[in-house]
Design an enzyme around this catalytic site. Structure first.
Site, PDB file in Angstrom:
ATOM      1  N   TYR A  12       8.260  -8.724 -17.355  1.00  0.00           N
ATOM      2  CA  TYR A  12       8.942  -8.683 -16.365  1.00  0.00           C
ATOM      3  C   TYR A  12       9.008  -8.893 -14.625  1.00  0.00           C
ATOM      4  O   TYR A  12      10.339  -9.173 -14.164  1.00  0.00           O
ATOM      5  CB  TYR A  12       8.416  -7.371 -15.876  1.00  0.00           C
ATOM      6  CG  TYR A  12       9.362  -6.044 -14.560  1.00  0.00           C
ATOM      7  CD1 TYR A  12       9.759  -5.739 -14.685  1.00  0.00           C
ATOM      8  CD2 TYR A  12       7.874  -6.051 -13.390  1.00  0.00           C
ATOM      9  CE1 TYR A  12      10.591  -4.596 -12.993  1.00  0.00           C
ATOM     10  CE2 TYR A  12       8.210  -5.308 -12.628  1.00  0.00           C
ATOM     11  CZ  TYR A  12       9.393  -4.488 -12.010  1.00  0.00           C
ATOM     12  OH  TYR A  12       9.552  -4.333 -11.395  1.00  0.00           O
ATOM     13  N   SER A  66      11.134  -7.733  -6.961  1.00  0.00           N
ATOM     14  CA  SER A  66       9.886  -7.586  -7.043  1.00  0.00           C
ATOM     15  C   SER A  66       8.520  -8.141  -6.531  1.00  0.00           C
ATOM     16  O   SER A  66       8.391  -9.431  -6.422  1.00  0.00           O
ATOM     17  CB  SER A  66       9.240  -6.822  -8.147  1.00  0.00           C
ATOM     18  OG  SER A  66       8.394  -6.299  -7.779  1.00  0.00           O
TER      19      SER A  66
HETATM   20  N1  NAD Z   1       9.214   1.289  -8.355  1.00  0.00           N
HETATM   21  C1  NAD Z   1       8.930   0.715  -8.024  1.00  0.00           C
HETATM   22  O1  NAD Z   1       7.509   0.567  -7.871  1.00  0.00           O
HETATM   23  C2  NAD Z   1       9.707  -0.713  -7.936  1.00  0.00           C
HETATM   24  C3  NAD Z   1       8.756  -1.879  -8.036  1.00  0.00           C
HETATM   25  C4  NAD Z   1       9.494  -3.562  -7.095  1.00  0.00           C
HETATM   26  C5  NAD Z   1      10.307  -3.245  -8.009  1.00  0.00           C
HETATM   27  N2  NAD Z   1      11.437  -2.048  -8.710  1.00  0.00           N
HETATM   28  C6  NAD Z   1      12.834  -2.496  -8.729  1.00  0.00           C
HETATM   29  O2  NAD Z   1      13.613  -1.313  -8.217  1.00  0.00           O
HETATM   30  C7  NAD Z   1      14.543  -1.202  -9.119  1.00  0.00           C
HETATM   31  C8  NAD Z   1      14.816   0.114  -9.192  1.00  0.00           C
HETATM   32  O3  NAD Z   1      13.718   0.988 -10.135  1.00  0.00           O
HETATM   33  P1  NAD Z   1      13.362   2.437  -9.920  1.00  0.00           P
HETATM   34  O4  NAD Z   1      11.706   2.384  -9.722  1.00  0.00           O
HETATM   35  O5  NAD Z   1      14.713   2.707  -8.959  1.00  0.00           O
HETATM   36  O6  NAD Z   1      13.787   1.671 -11.534  1.00  0.00           O
HETATM   37  P2  NAD Z   1      14.344   3.589 -12.398  1.00  0.00           P
HETATM   38  O7  NAD Z   1      13.858   3.503 -13.898  1.00  0.00           O
HETATM   39  O8  NAD Z   1      13.633   4.708 -11.914  1.00  0.00           O
HETATM   40  O9  NAD Z   1      15.921   3.370 -12.239  1.00  0.00           O
HETATM   41  C9  NAD Z   1      16.063   2.743 -12.867  1.00  0.00           C
HETATM   42  C10 NAD Z   1      18.232   2.282 -12.845  1.00  0.00           C
HETATM   43  O10 NAD Z   1      18.929   1.097 -13.605  1.00  0.00           O
HETATM   44  C11 NAD Z   1      19.467   1.622 -14.951  1.00  0.00           C
HETATM   45  N3  NAD Z   1      20.051   0.605 -16.041  1.00  0.00           N
HETATM   46  C12 NAD Z   1      18.169   0.423 -16.694  1.00  0.00           C
HETATM   47  N4  NAD Z   1      18.966  -0.876 -17.306  1.00  0.00           N
HETATM   48  C13 NAD Z   1      20.325  -0.430 -16.958  1.00  0.00           C
HETATM   49  C14 NAD Z   1      21.514  -1.097 -17.467  1.00  0.00           C
HETATM   50  N5  NAD Z   1      21.244  -2.009 -18.867  1.00  0.00           N
HETATM   51  N6  NAD Z   1      22.846  -1.368 -16.959  1.00  0.00           N
HETATM   52  C15 NAD Z   1      22.739  -0.189 -16.108  1.00  0.00           C
HETATM   53  N7  NAD Z   1      21.963   0.651 -15.306  1.00  0.00           N
HETATM   54  C16 NAD Z   1      20.763   0.599 -16.028  1.00  0.00           C
HETATM   55  C17 NAD Z   1      18.487   2.737 -15.377  1.00  0.00           C
HETATM   56  O11 NAD Z   1      19.586   3.805 -16.225  1.00  0.00           O
HETATM   57  C18 NAD Z   1      17.776   3.589 -14.071  1.00  0.00           C
HETATM   58  O12 NAD Z   1      19.442   4.962 -13.374  1.00  0.00           O
HETATM   59  C19 NAD Z   1      14.518  -2.202 -10.245  1.00  0.00           C
HETATM   60  O13 NAD Z   1      14.755  -3.756 -10.709  1.00  0.00           O
HETATM   61  C20 NAD Z   1      12.892  -2.538 -10.271  1.00  0.00           C
HETATM   62  O14 NAD Z   1      12.200  -3.616 -10.993  1.00  0.00           O
HETATM   63  C21 NAD Z   1      10.595  -1.316  -8.218  1.00  0.00           C
END
Ligand code: NAD
Length: 260
Positions: free
Chosen positions: A155, A142
């Site tokens: 985080y 991220s």
């Molecule tokens: N959305 C953003 O703005 C953003 C920005 C930078 C980085 N990210 C990164 O992108 C990735 C996805 O983010 P998102 O926004 O789609 O998140 P989200 O919360 O919408 O989806 C995360 C998914 O991971 C699954 N998950 C969580 N813990 C788990 C575990 N212990 N075992 C198995 N599955 C698990 C959840 O059930 C969910 O389906 C993450 O790594 C997040 O840190 C997101």
């Protein structure tokens, strides 16, 4: 047309959000996909969507922080499609708070999922990749792992750790044709972002702040960041390892942060 033909890809956290978007895109690009998520209903739904579009996918239910779950998932995908040659460790949770506001339990939990999950999944797929003659591992970091953001101490630390882990592994496995890279998105419209915004005192103002800080005036969409994963998973990126791709619409170049 099919950049990931003959690829078997394990994607963690692929039941919803960005991981689901990567899984659907990989399915369209010809990969056989293992949709790994702790939410089995969402994992099943994402895998079914890939299959109904003509692709190959199975749902893998489990927790990325549990060694047994991870081992079982890798065995299941290997049985279904053969050795995984691509791993995207995308699963994460986003607890908020400064160091003083973060409990020890919360600290341990976010490291267990975001970082230990990377170690466990990588450890399990590396022998498969070695057998297959190479592979590509992509960790979802991220922009908060690169720049400082308020109230995201634990985080952000996990996301920085993934960048270091990718660099260390890139060196360790380069001779075995296993590449390890990171992607660091800026703000992407996903369920995680919506949950974060909803938990703020003034959700509307927070959401507006996220859009305002973007040079182009709006946050990214899931579809806008999946392309870099296709590139890193494919042979097109054969000389790319140990890299961290910042995909943030230019937010970090301008150096602004959302003011909530
Ligand atoms: N959305 C953003 O703005 C953003 C920005 C930078 C980085 N990210 C990164 O992108 C990735 C996805 O983010 P998102 O926004 O789609 O998140 P989200 O919360 O919408 O989806 C995360 C998914 O991971 C699954 N998950 C969580 N813990 C788990 C575990 N212990 N075992 C198995 N599955 C698990 C959840 O059930 C969910 O389906 C993450 O790594 C997040 O840190 C997101």
């Amino acid at each position: 047309m099919h950049a990931l033909k003959d690829t078997v890809a394990l994607i963690t956290g692929a039941g919803r959000g960005i991981g689901r978007g990567i899984a659907l895109r990989f399915g369209r690009e010809g990969a056989a996909v293992g949709v790994f998520d702790r939410n089995s209903v969402e994992a099943e739904a994402a895998a079914a969507e890939i299959r109904s579009a003509g692709g190959r996918a199975i749902a893998l239910h489990g927790d990325v922080s549990g060694a047994c779950d991870v081992r079982r998932a890798v065995q299941e995908i290997s049985r279904a499609f053969g050795s995984p040659t691509v791993l995207v460790h995308n699963a994460a949770i986003l607890p908020t708070g400064t160091v003083e506001e973060t409990s020890e339990d919360a600290w341990d939990q976010v490291f267990a999922i975001n970082v230990k999950g990377a170690y466990l999944t990588a450890r399990e797929v590396l022998p498969c990749m070695r057998r297959a003659g190479g592979g590509s591992i992509i960790f979802m970091s991220s922009i908060s792992g690169v720049n400082g953001f308020p109230g995201m101490a634990a985080y952000s630390s996990t996301k920085g750790a993934l960048i270091s882990l990718a660099r260390a592994m890139a060196i360790d496995y380069a001779r075995e044709r296993i590449r390890v890279n990171c992607v660091s998105p800026g703000t992407v419209d996903s369920p995680m972002l919506r949950d974060f915004v909803a938990a703020q005192p003034d959700p509307q103002k927070t959401r507006q702040a996220f859009d305002d800080v973007q040079p182009r005036g709006r946050v990214g969409t899931i579809e806008e960041i999946t392309g870099v994963f296709v590139f890193l998973a494919s042979a097109e990126s054969s000389f790319v390892t140990g890299a961290n791709y910042i995909v943030d619409g230019g937010m970090s170049v301008r150096g602004d942060q959302p003011r909530m």
